[in-house]
Write an enzyme that holds these catalytic residues in place. Structure first.
Site, PDB file in Angstrom:
ATOM      1  N   ALA A   7       0.829  -1.207   0.000  1.00 55.24           N
ATOM      2  CA  ALA A   7       0.000   0.000   0.000  1.00 55.24           C
ATOM      3  C   ALA A   7       0.866   1.260   0.000  1.00 55.24           C
ATOM      4  O   ALA A   7       0.578   2.217  -0.732  1.00 55.24           O
ATOM      5  CB  ALA A   7      -0.915  -0.005   1.211  1.00 55.24           C
ATOM      6  N   ASP A 113       0.260  -8.176  18.905  1.00 53.12           N
ATOM      7  CA  ASP A 113      -0.160  -7.985  20.293  1.00 53.12           C
ATOM      8  C   ASP A 113      -1.364  -7.052  20.440  1.00 53.12           C
ATOM      9  O   ASP A 113      -2.039  -7.074  21.462  1.00 53.12           O
ATOM     10  CB  ASP A 113       0.997  -7.427  21.132  1.00 53.12           C
ATOM     11  CG  ASP A 113       2.223  -8.328  21.090  1.00 53.12           C
ATOM     12  OD1 ASP A 113       2.051  -9.543  20.920  1.00 53.12           O
ATOM     13  OD2 ASP A 113       3.348  -7.806  21.221  1.00 53.12           O
ATOM     14  N   ARG A 148      -9.687 -34.423  29.078  1.00 54.07           N
ATOM     15  CA  ARG A 148      -8.515 -33.788  29.684  1.00 54.07           C
ATOM     16  C   ARG A 148      -8.718 -32.284  29.844  1.00 54.07           C
ATOM     17  O   ARG A 148      -9.556 -31.687  29.170  1.00 54.07           O
ATOM     18  CB  ARG A 148      -7.294 -33.971  28.764  1.00 54.07           C
ATOM     19  CG  ARG A 148      -6.743 -35.363  28.776  1.00 54.07           C
ATOM     20  CD  ARG A 148      -5.617 -35.442  27.776  1.00 54.07           C
ATOM     21  NE  ARG A 148      -5.128 -36.803  27.680  1.00 54.07           N
ATOM     22  CZ  ARG A 148      -4.402 -37.252  26.670  1.00 54.07           C
ATOM     23  NH1 ARG A 148      -4.087 -36.460  25.674  1.00 54.07           N
ATOM     24  NH2 ARG A 148      -3.982 -38.496  26.654  1.00 54.07           N
TER      25      ARG A 148
HETATM   26  O1  F6P Z   1       5.489  -8.362  19.884  1.00 54.92           O
HETATM   27  C1  F6P Z   1       5.173  -9.468  19.119  1.00 54.92           C
HETATM   28  C2  F6P Z   1       5.649 -10.735  19.773  1.00 54.92           C
HETATM   29  O2  F6P Z   1       5.280 -11.826  18.961  1.00 54.92           O
HETATM   30  C3  F6P Z   1       5.155 -10.954  21.195  1.00 54.92           C
HETATM   31  O3  F6P Z   1       3.840 -11.441  21.249  1.00 54.92           O
HETATM   32  C4  F6P Z   1       6.188 -11.909  21.731  1.00 54.92           C
HETATM   33  O4  F6P Z   1       6.334 -11.805  23.112  1.00 54.92           O
HETATM   34  C5  F6P Z   1       7.448 -11.455  21.030  1.00 54.92           C
HETATM   35  O5  F6P Z   1       7.061 -10.736  19.879  1.00 54.92           O
HETATM   36  C6  F6P Z   1       8.362 -12.573  20.633  1.00 54.92           C
HETATM   37  O6  F6P Z   1       9.532 -12.022  20.176  1.00 54.92           O
HETATM   38  P1  F6P Z   1      10.719 -12.897  19.538  1.00 54.92           P
HETATM   39  O7  F6P Z   1      10.261 -13.320  18.180  1.00 54.92           O
HETATM   40  O8  F6P Z   1      11.860 -11.953  19.499  1.00 54.92           O
HETATM   41  O9  F6P Z   1      10.901 -14.071  20.436  1.00 54.92           O
END
Ligand code: F6P
Length: 305
Positions: A7, A113, A148
């Protein structure tokens, strides 16, 4: 992210601008990993997860010297403005560049997130939630058949947005998130009461910021004796073909940020408020905590009772 890159490139070309893409985020700006982005560069990528520009964390950009280096590279490439796609760290870097050197930047929220203020949704969240729900649905078959308890850990960094959304959609019996205090003892009591009433399987969703699924599993097993398993979804949630919602969101936000930058606006982040496009100052975005909708918290409580 690829849909957002597409985009940005096509919206800018449409307005007669030239587009340079930097690989590896801020690290790539510092190291001048630049490439000319043409319309065909971003062809055939809308259905691909990840980012064709690749991504990296940059310790150097966090230093004033690193940012001076980055500015030099931007100037050398005759860049007039930068669209930055990413989460908290990337956007904080963008704001710094603008505050320190008055360099025009625009942000596009990209994070599974969904913890970025100024937008109801950030790019990647919907896809991550859909992947989580698909996993929950699959696990439920074993949970039901083998009677479970399953504890499933989802990502989300310090927040529980992924956990709440996927827990609601996956029909979880309990959802643990960092924003709300919880008692594992209460959860085990609830599991026992439910078992007394004939419920033979349960799924508990744990946000990575709230607890480790392995610890929760041990606690439940020890306190109830129920056959319990755990699963950490981890990076599965960050890959794969993006959902329609994410693709359209990324296209809209990428185009909005680009158009506003080309119209002389700066220091903002594109977002959505409901279905409406909005653009808020990065200063606001980065100084405001995004809170979980209390209505969803209540709904989760009612649904698991
Ligand atoms: O911020 C995105 C994210 O996927 C989080 O949910 C997670 O804690 C982090 O990045 C994982 O980071 P890395 O790929 O550096 O382990």
């Amino acid at each position: 992210m690829n849909a957002a890159i597409r985009a940005v490139v096509r919206a800018a070309l449409h307005r007669g601008a030239e587009v340079i893409g930097f690989s590896h985020g801020w690290e790539g700006v510092i190291n001048d990993e630049s490439q000319l982005m043409e319309s065909k560069t971003v062809g055939g990528i809308i259905d691909r997860g990840g980012t064709i520009l690749r991504s990296a964390r940059s310790a150097e950009f966090r230093t004033p010297e690193g940012r001076v280096k980055a500015l030099g590279v931007l100037k050398k490439n005759e860049i007039d403005g930068l669209v930055v796609i990413g989460g908290d760290g990337s956007l904080t870097g963008a704001l710094k560049l603008q505050e320190e050197f008055d360099f025009p930047v625009m942000g596009v929220p990209g994070s599974i997130d969904n913890d970025i203020s100024g937008t109801d949704y950030s790019i990647g969240f919907d896809t991550a939630v859909n992947i989580s729900v698909e996993a929950i649905d699959r696990v439920r078959d074993t949970a039901y058949s083998h009677e479970r308890v399953f504890v499933i850990e989802v990502m989300g960094r310090r927040n529980g947005f992924i956990a709440i959304e996927s827990g609601l959609a996956g029909g979880a019996e309990a959802i643990l998130i960092p924003e709300v205090p919880y008692s594992l003892l209460d959860i085990t009591n609830n599991l026992r009461h439910a078992a007394e009433k004939g419920k033979r399987s349960s799924i508990i969703i744990v946000a990575e910021g709230a607890a480790r699924a392995s610890d929760v599993k041990l606690f439940i097993e020890k306190n109830t004796g129920f056959d319990t398993r755990y699963l950490v979804l981890g990076h599965l949630q960050r890959g794969g073909s993006p959902t329609v919602f994410d693709r359209v969101l990324a296209l809209r936000l990428g185009a909005l940020a680009t158009n506003r930058l080309l119209s002389g606006f700066k220091g903002e982040m594109a977002g959505v408020d409901g279905s409406k496009l909005v653009s808020h100052p990065l200063t606001y975005v980065l100084s405001t905590e995004r809170a979980i909708d209390p209505e969803k918290l209540l709904l989760a409580e009612v649904m698991s009772s």
